[in-house]
Design a protein around this motif. Structure first.
Motif, mmCIF file in Angstrom:
data_model
loop_
_atom_site.group_PDB
_atom_site.id
_atom_site.type_symbol
_atom_site.label_atom_id
_atom_site.label_comp_id
_atom_site.label_asym_id
_atom_site.label_seq_id
_atom_site.Cartn_x
_atom_site.Cartn_y
_atom_site.Cartn_z
ATOM 1 N N GLN A 162 -9.593 -8.514 -3.086
ATOM 2 C CA GLN A 162 -9.059 -9.826 -3.437
ATOM 3 C C GLN A 162 -7.551 -9.771 -3.643
ATOM 4 O OE1 GLN A 162 -10.827 -12.999 -3.677
ATOM 5 N NE2 GLN A 162 -8.636 -13.440 -3.434
ATOM 6 N N GLN A 163 -7.073 -8.703 -4.270
ATOM 7 C CA GLN A 163 -5.631 -8.545 -4.467
ATOM 8 C C GLN A 163 -4.929 -8.404 -3.121
ATOM 9 O OE1 GLN A 163 -4.511 -5.077 -6.703
ATOM 10 N NE2 GLN A 163 -2.329 -5.596 -6.722
ATOM 11 N N ILE B 85 0.837 -1.201 0.000
ATOM 12 C CA ILE B 85 0.000 0.000 0.000
ATOM 13 C C ILE B 85 0.867 1.245 0.000
ATOM 14 C CG2 ILE B 85 -1.669 1.335 1.350
ATOM 15 C CD1 ILE B 85 -2.768 -1.318 2.401
ATOM 16 N N GLN B 86 1.906 1.232 0.793
ATOM 17 C CA GLN B 86 2.833 2.353 0.873
ATOM 18 C C GLN B 86 3.381 2.715 -0.496
ATOM 19 O OE1 GLN B 86 6.008 1.673 3.716
ATOM 20 N NE2 GLN B 86 7.453 2.789 2.445
ATOM 21 N N GLU B 87 3.634 1.714 -1.313
ATOM 22 C CA GLU B 87 4.261 1.935 -2.619
ATOM 23 C C GLU B 87 3.247 2.093 -3.746
ATOM 24 O OE1 GLU B 87 6.659 -1.536 -2.879
ATOM 25 O OE2 GLU B 87 8.205 -0.803 -1.490
ATOM 26 N N ASN B 88 1.978 1.726 -3.497
ATOM 27 C CA ASN B 88 0.990 1.708 -4.588
ATOM 28 C C ASN B 88 -0.349 2.328 -4.213
ATOM 29 O OD1 ASN B 88 2.346 -0.269 -6.753
ATOM 30 N ND2 ASN B 88 2.691 -1.136 -4.719
ATOM 31 N N PHE C 35 -4.147 -15.066 2.223
ATOM 32 C CA PHE C 35 -5.352 -15.486 2.924
ATOM 33 C C PHE C 35 -6.530 -15.542 1.960
ATOM 34 C CE2 PHE C 35 -3.265 -12.893 6.463
ATOM 35 C CZ PHE C 35 -2.663 -14.002 7.024
ATOM 36 N N SER C 36 -7.572 -16.263 2.340
ATOM 37 C CA SER C 36 -8.816 -16.192 1.595
ATOM 38 C C SER C 36 -9.407 -14.804 1.795
ATOM 39 C CB SER C 36 -9.803 -17.257 2.086
ATOM 40 O OG SER C 36 -10.238 -16.958 3.405
ATOM 41 N N LYS C 37 -10.293 -14.405 0.902
ATOM 42 C CA LYS C 37 -10.876 -13.073 0.976
ATOM 43 C C LYS C 37 -11.641 -12.877 2.286
ATOM 44 C CE LYS C 37 -13.879 -9.886 -1.601
ATOM 45 N NZ LYS C 37 -14.693 -9.711 -2.838
#
Length: 310
Positions: A205-206, A194-197, A213-215
């Motif tokens: 889901q991503q 998250i920090q980079e994107n 992990f599962s969603k």
């Protein structure tokens, strides 16, 4: 302020990795987002009430309480309702106290705290015995942080005393605690992503796939850890970066909106108002003059002032 989740900045000097910061919520910020660093941290509350989340557990702290956070602990600080909180952060690296990694003290006492194979109480209320044992050393580190005569010896002496008492109150980690740490390490991968994107689309889901992990499991785990759902967390994180850019740059608001992943300016303004209670333009005007510019801290709540510790 750099809105990073894994702080890689050296706190203090490379040759002497120790520093004390002063925090004041919400005078300069309402929260300090979920993050971690390789230093150990002691947070001492001097006035007011606030909330600190550490490894998915949320604590409400009051004056004279303290939090002891081992290295690499996921934690955040936030305002409790309309309450204010003044506090000090003491950060130090174990490298300050060790000769090398084969040092007996490193192997027996520092490494177990670093890898979380031994744990100690995290929240110490003002009335607890361990708080009372640590308090003289904590106050000493705060009061004498201006680096007077024999400063380095005093700091090392106080830190060693603190670690001694923490070790006396520590216990070996059990299998559940070690498994929990492995889970947090997986979540850290997502936080780094998250920090980079953060300016790109990151579907749930991503995010779950990044953690492995599962969603459904991810959604529950993430909410337990952060206190909010992933989508809301991502939006809040983007808004915090946007708020910093409004203060620290001269970029146009529409550019900041785009830079932080809000491709609809109207949605950005509406979301910003919901979080901060003002529009982006009003936020910039109101806060620009109140942010200190000469502090060495990457936390904008830090002030080089020592408050009454009695």
């Amino acid at each position: 302020m750099n809105n990073i989740m894994h702080e890689t900045k050296i706190h203090g000097k490379l040759s002497f990795p120790f520093i004390v910061y002063r925090g004041n919520i919400p005078e300069y910020l309402h929260s300090y987002p979920l993050h971690w660093h390789d230093e150990m941290e002691i947070i001492y509350i001097t006035e007011g009430t606030g909330i600190i989340t550490a490894q998915a557990s949320k604590y409400t702290l009051h004056s004279k309480d303290m939090m002891i956070l081992p290295p690499q602990t996921l934690h955040s600080i936030e305002q409790a309702g309309n309450n204010k909180m003044e506090y000090f952060n003491i950060l130090f690296s174990f490298s300050l106290l060790q000769n090398n990694t084969t040092d007996d003290c490193y192997q027996k006492y520092y490494l177990p705290f670093f890898d979380h194979s031994r744990i100690f109480p995290t929240l110490l209320t003002g009335s607890e015995s361990l708080n009372q044992l640590l308090l003289p050393y904590v106050k000493d580190l705060i009061e004498h942080r201006k680096q007077g005569s024999s400063y380095e010896l005093m700091v090392k002496s106080d830190l060693l005393a603190i670690l001694h008492h923490l070790y006396q109150y520590s216990t070996p980690s059990n299998d559940i605690e070690l498994s929990r740490r492995n889970t947090y390490d997986k979540v850290k991968k997502l936080l780094t992503y998250i920090q980079e994107n953060y300016n790109n689309s990151i579907p749930i889901q991503q995010a779950a796939d990044i953690c492995g992990f599962s969603k459904s499991h991810f959604m529950k785990l993430f909410k337990d850890l952060t206190g909010t759902g992933f989508t809301q967390y991502l939006k809040d994180y983007r808004l915090e970066i946007a708020a910093n850019q409004l203060i620290e740059t001269n970029q146009k608001i529409i550019e900041i909106s785009e830079n932080t992943g809000f491709h609809n300016p109207s949605y950005f303004t509406r979301s910003f108002f919901q979080k901060y209670g003002v529009t982006p333009s009003d936020y910039r005007r109101s806060y620009l003059k109140s942010i200190p510019t000469d502090s060495e801290d990457d936390n904008p709540s830090s002030l080089p002032v020592v408050s009454d510790l009695s």
